[in-house]
Design an enzyme around this catalytic site. Structure first.
Site, mmCIF file in Angstrom:
data_model
loop_
_atom_site.group_PDB
_atom_site.id
_atom_site.type_symbol
_atom_site.label_atom_id
_atom_site.label_comp_id
_atom_site.label_asym_id
_atom_site.label_seq_id
_atom_site.Cartn_x
_atom_site.Cartn_y
_atom_site.Cartn_z
ATOM 1 N N HIS A 1 0.703 -1.358 0.000
ATOM 2 C CA HIS A 1 -0.028 0.091 0.102
ATOM 3 C C HIS A 1 0.849 1.232 0.108
ATOM 4 O O HIS A 1 1.239 1.640 0.890
ATOM 5 C CB HIS A 1 -1.035 -0.007 1.336
ATOM 6 C CG HIS A 1 -1.603 -1.339 1.267
ATOM 7 N ND1 HIS A 1 -1.447 -2.558 1.734
ATOM 8 C CD2 HIS A 1 -2.920 -1.518 1.076
ATOM 9 C CE1 HIS A 1 -2.210 -3.324 1.977
ATOM 10 N NE2 HIS A 1 -3.339 -2.766 1.292
ATOM 11 N N HIS B 1 -4.233 3.098 -3.270
ATOM 12 C CA HIS B 1 -4.268 2.500 -1.959
ATOM 13 C C HIS B 1 -3.496 1.407 -2.014
ATOM 14 O O HIS B 1 -2.937 1.119 -0.788
ATOM 15 C CB HIS B 1 -5.926 2.458 -1.523
ATOM 16 C CG HIS B 1 -5.842 1.408 -0.620
ATOM 17 N ND1 HIS B 1 -6.154 1.741 0.726
ATOM 18 C CD2 HIS B 1 -6.237 0.144 -0.341
ATOM 19 C CE1 HIS B 1 -6.248 0.912 1.735
ATOM 20 N NE2 HIS B 1 -6.292 -0.493 0.848
ATOM 21 N N GLU C 1 -17.819 -5.042 24.044
ATOM 22 C CA GLU C 1 -17.169 -6.177 24.361
ATOM 23 C C GLU C 1 -15.788 -6.159 23.593
ATOM 24 O O GLU C 1 -14.945 -6.590 24.168
ATOM 25 C CB GLU C 1 -17.848 -7.421 24.193
ATOM 26 C CG GLU C 1 -19.213 -7.731 25.055
ATOM 27 C CD GLU C 1 -20.391 -6.817 24.888
ATOM 28 O OE1 GLU C 1 -20.328 -6.219 23.540
ATOM 29 O OE2 GLU C 1 -21.103 -6.756 25.586
ATOM 30 N N HIS D 1 -29.381 -15.457 24.525
ATOM 31 C CA HIS D 1 -28.735 -15.203 25.460
ATOM 32 C C HIS D 1 -27.881 -16.654 25.876
ATOM 33 O O HIS D 1 -27.062 -16.831 26.806
ATOM 34 C CB HIS D 1 -29.008 -14.563 26.864
ATOM 35 C CG HIS D 1 -29.075 -13.188 26.750
ATOM 36 N ND1 HIS D 1 -29.574 -12.440 25.846
ATOM 37 C CD2 HIS D 1 -28.937 -12.311 27.654
ATOM 38 C CE1 HIS D 1 -29.591 -11.117 26.060
ATOM 39 N NE2 HIS D 1 -29.137 -10.979 27.174
#
Ligand SMILES: Cc1ncc(C[n+]2csc(CCOP(=O)(O)OP(=O)(O)O)c2C)c(N)n1
Ligand SMILES: [Mg+2]
Length: 673
Positions: A29, A265, A412, A474
Site C-alpha cells: 500500500h 491505496h 465487548e 443469550h
C-alpha cells in the site's frame, strides 16, 4: 525547530522508501504511506521520546499505527532511525523477512503495534494509555506521567464501530496522555470516503469529550503546532485531524498527477508511474533505497537530543527508585512479564457453588495479591462476577487511576482490545469479563491476542443454555466449539494459541485461575457456569486439571464405560454414574477442562485417561463436536445440543434437553444394547 525545507525532504525520503518497498514487493500500500509521511516525520524527528539505546525503556512514548497497511511508512521511518536497514526495506513481505505486511509488535525494532484489522488499534492505544495512567498512580514513578501514547488512525478505522467505543472510553476517562492523528485523506480502498461517510468527525470527537485540532496533514509546521497544542491539553484526549493527500507526490505514467487516487491505496505505483514519482520526489529510480545526507543529519541530531532526554528521565526515575525501593522492585517484577506469585491457599471456595462465583473468590484473591492486575467488565460485573475483584478495589475514573477496575460499558470488543493494549504496553495483567454468548463480539480481539501471544484473561460466564429465562439470544451453543478452535490453532512458537478452560466445579475453578495466571505467553479463556454445580466427589485431585483432562475421584478401575465432559456436565455425569453402578456397571468419569492441553500430554497419559477400545459417552451443553476428539464415533456417543436453545427456567431445560442423570443412564444403556 527544523526548517520546513528539510522536513519536506525527510518526508519525501519516507515516500520514496515506502513506494519503493511496495514496488519491489509487487504488493502493498503506497498511497496512504505517502500521505502520512509528513506526520510521522515530524513526530519522530521532534516529539517521540524514546531511548535509541534501550528500546524496552518502560517510560518511552508509544506509537500505535492502526492502519497496518501503512507499514511501509513505519518501516521507512524506522529505517531513518536505524531500526531497519535499507536492505531489509527491500525485502518487504518476503518469507523470513523482518519487514512483514501488517507487523504486530517488535519492541526491539521500534514497532509497538500495527493493527491489521482496522479499528482495533484505536482501542489498543486507549488500553496502553490506561496502563500508563495506572502505572503512574500505582508506582508513583514520575516517568509514567510523562509518557505519551500516539495513535495514527485513518478513514477505515474511523468507520469501524470500535472507534466509537475507544473514543467514548478515552473521553470518559480523560486520557490526556493519548494523542491521536487522523489521516483524513478522503480515499479508501474501493471508493472515495464521501460515498460511505458524511459525519462531522471533529464534532463527534468533541461530543465524546476530546479536544480536536484540524490541520493540513501535509504541512510540517501545522503538524508541529498541533502536536504541541495536543500535548498541552489537560484532562482530555486529543485528536488531530490532518487533511492528507493520498499518494502525495505521485505522478502517473503520462506525467499527470496520481494524487488522491484510490488506485494508489493498495497496489504498486507501477512502471513509469513509479519512475516518474520517484524522480518527482527527488529520488533515484535506479537506486531508490537511500537516505539523503541531510536527513541522516536530521536524525543524528535527534538521536543526540534523545540521549539527553532519556538521561534526564533516567535521573528522575533513579531518584524515585532510591526513595521508593519497594515500588521500584515491584515495577521491575511487573515489567518482567513473569507470572506473579500467588498464595492460593487464601482462596476459599464454597461447596457446590457456581463456577462464576468460584471465579469471584479467585478474583478477590488476585485483587489482594496481584497489585498490577487490571480487571474489566462490559457492564456485567455483578453477573459475570468480576465484582469479586471490584469489591477489593475501585473503578478508574477521570483523574483517578488508583483503583484497578475498568468499567468498559457495554462494548465487548472495545474492552477486549483495550486489554490487548494494556498487555502491549506492559507492566500490567489485564482480564475482562462478560457473558459467554457475547464472546461473539470479542472473537476478533481473541484472535489478535492469540496471534500476538498476549496473556489477556477472558472471563466468560453464563456458559450454556441454563440462562434459559433470558431466551435463546443469550444461550451460548456453538460458542465453545468456536473458542476451542483457538486451542487447536498453534501460535508461531508451536503452543496452543489460546488456553481454553471450562472447569467442572468450584475447586477446579481455582485450579483454572491458577493456570490462567501461570500462562504468560498466550491468552486464557475461562468458561464459567451461571448455576450452582455439585462438587466433584470427595478426594478429587484437582491438581490434575493442569493436564487438561483427568480421571475424577471415585471412578472405577477397568471401567465398562468412560463418561467424558467439561464444566457443569461433569457433575451430571457423576450423578448418572450412580444410576449406572446400581446396575453393576463399572464407570469412570473424566473431566476435560481443556482438550487442547490434554492433547499436549504424553500418549501414555492420554491412553491411561481415555484408553482406546473402551466404550465412551460424552455430554456437552454445546455442540456435540466439542467432544468429538475425545469420544470417537466408533467408541460411543455424544449427547449435546443440536439446535439453538429455548426459553424456560433452567431446570426445565435440563429435563427437556436431556441434561439429567436419568438421561445419562438411558443413553449409556442404549450403547450396551
Ligand atoms: C477490519 C478490516 N476490514 C477491512 C480491511 C481491509 N482494508 C484494508 S485498508 C482498507 C481501506 C482503508 O482505508 P483508509 O483507512 O482510508 O486507508 P487509506 O486508503 O487512506 O490508506 C480496507 C477496507 C481491514 N484491514 N480491516
Ligand atoms: Mg483514507
Amino acid at each position: 525547530m527544523n526548517d520546513s525545507k528539510l522536513m519536506n525532504l525527510a518526508a519525501n525520503n519516507i515516500r520514496i522508501l515506502a513506494a519503493s518497498m511496495v514496488e519491489k514487493a509487487k504488493s502493498g500500500h503506497p498511497g496512504g504511506a505517502m500521505g502520512g509521511a509528513d506526520f510521522i516525520n515530524v513526530l519522530y524527528s521532534e516529539f517521540l521520546q524514546y531511548d535509541p539505546a534501550n528500546p524496552t525503556w518502560v517510560g518511552r512514548d508509544r506509537f500505535f499505527l492502526d492502519p497496518g497497511h501503512m507499514a511501509p511508512m513505519l518501516y521507512s521511518q524506522l529505517a531513518l532511525i536505524g531500526k531497519f536497514t535499507l536492505d531489509e526495506l527491500a525485502q518487504l513481505r518476503q518469507w523470513g523477512s523482518p519487514t512483514t505486511g501488517h507487523p504486530e509488535f517488535e519492541i526491539a525494532r521500534g514497532i509497538e503495534n500495527t493493527s491489521g484489522p482496522l479499528g482495533q488499534g484505536h482501542s489498543y492505544a486507549v488500553g496502553a494509555a490506561i496502563a500508563a495512567k495506572f502505572l503512574a498512580a500505582h508506582t508513583g514513578n514520575p516517568t509514567f506521567e510523562k509518557e505519551t501514547i500516539y495513535a495514527y488512525i485513518s478513514d477505515g478505522g474511523v468507520q469501524e464501530e470500535i472507534s466509537q467505543g475507544s473514543a467514548r472510553i478515552a473521553g470518559v476517562l480523560g486520557l490526556d496522555n493519548l494523542i491521536m492523528f487522523y489521516d483524513s485523506n478522503d480515499i479508501q480502498l474501493s471508493t472515495e470516503t464521501k460515498e460511505v461517510m458524511n459525519e462531522d468527525t471533529a464534532a463527534k470527537y468533541k461530543a465524546l469529550g476530546w479536544e480536536v485540532f484540524e490541520i493540513n496533514g501535509n504541512d510540517a509546521e501545522q503538524i508541529r503546532e498541533a502536536i504541541k497544542k495536543a500535548q498541552a491539553v489537560k484532562g482530555k484526549p486529543a485528536l488531530i485531524i490532518g487533511k492528507c493527500i493520498m499518494g502525495k507526490g505521485a505522478i502517473k505514467a503520462d506525467g499527470t498527477s496520481y494524487e488522491a487516487n484510490c488506485k494508489t491505496h493498495g497496489a504498486p505505483l507501477g512502471g513509469d508511474a513509479y519512475v516518474n514519482t520517484i524522480k518527482n520526489l527527488g529520488g533515484d529510480p535506479e537506486n531508490p533505497f537511500q537516505i539523503f545526507p541531510e536527513v541522516k543529519e536530521l536524525y543524528a541530531k535527534r538521536a543526540e537530543e534523545l540521549k539527553k532526554i532519556a538521561a534526564d528521565r533516567y535521573a528522575e526515575e533513579k531518584a524515585w527508585a532510591a526513595a521508593n525501593p519497594d515500588k521500584a522492585a515491584a515495577q521491575a517484577e511487573w515489567f518482567s512479564g513473569k507470572a506473579p506469585k500467588i498464595d492460593w491457599s487464601k482462596c476459599v471456595q464454597k461447596d457446590n457453588d457456581a463456577t462464576r462465583s468460584a471465579s469471584a473468590a479467585c478474583l478477590g484473591v488476585l485483587a489482594e495479591q496481584v497489585p498490577n492486575m487490571i480487571c474489566a467488565s462490559a457492564d456485567l460485573s455483578n453477573s459475570d462476577k468480576t465484582d469479586g475483584f471490584l469489591k477489593k478495589t475501585k473503578a478508574f475514573t477521570k483523574g483517578d487511576f488508583s483503583g484497578a477496575f475498568f468499567q468498559a460499558g457495554v462494548a465487548e470488543l472495545t474492552m477486549a482490545c483495550c486489554c490487548i493494549g494494556m498487555a502491549l504496553h506492559g507492566g500490567v495483567i489485564p482480564a475482562c469479563g462478560t457473558f459467554f454468548v457475547f464472546s461473539d463480539y470479542m472473537k476478533p480481539a481473541v484472535r489478535m491476542a492469540a496471534l500476538m501471544e498476549l496473556p489477556v484473561k477472558f472471563i466468560w460466564t453464563h456458559d450454556a443454555f441454563r440462562v434459559g429465562e433470558d431466551g435463546p439470544t443469550h444461550e451460548p451453543v456453538e460458542q465453545e466449539a468456536q473458542i476451542r478452535l483457538m486451542e487447536k490453532l498453534k501460535n508461531h512458537h508451536g503452543k496452543n494459541s489460546t488456553l481454553v478452560l471450562r472447569p467442572a466445579d468450584a475447586k477446579e475453578t481455582t485450579e483454572a485461575w491458577a493456570m490462567a495466571m501461570e500462562n504468560t505467553d498466550s491468552p486464557t479463556a475461562l468458561i464459567l457456569s451461571r448455576q450452582n454445580i455439585n462438587n466433584l466427589p470427595e478426594g478429587n485431585d484437582y491438581s490434575q486439571a493442569k493436564k487438561g483432562g483427568y480421571v475424577v475421584a471415585g471412578s472405577d478401575a477397568n471401567p465398562d464405560v468412560i463418561l467424558v465432559a467439561s464444566g457443569s456436565e461433569v457433575s451430571t455425569l457423576v450423578a448418572g454414574a450412580e444410576l449406572l453402578r446400581k446396575d453393576g456397571k463399572k464407570v469412570a468419569i473424566v473431566s476435560v477442562p481443556s482438550e487442547g492441553l490434554f492433547r499436549n500430554q504424553s500418549k501414555e497419559y492420554q491412553q491411561s485417561v481415555l484408553p482406546a477400545g473402551v466404550k465412551k459417552f460424552g455430554l456437552t451443553a454445546g455442540l456435540p463436536v466439542n467432544l468429538i476428539g475425545l469420544v470417537p464415533e466408533s467408541e460411543g456417543k455424544i449427547w449435546g445440543l443440536e439446535s439453538f436453545g429455548f426459553s424456560a427456567p433452567y431446570k426445565v431445560l435440563d429435563e427437556k434437553l436431556g441434561f439429567t442423570a436419568e438421561n445419562v443412564y438411558k443413553q449409556v444403556n442404549s450403547m450396551f444394547q
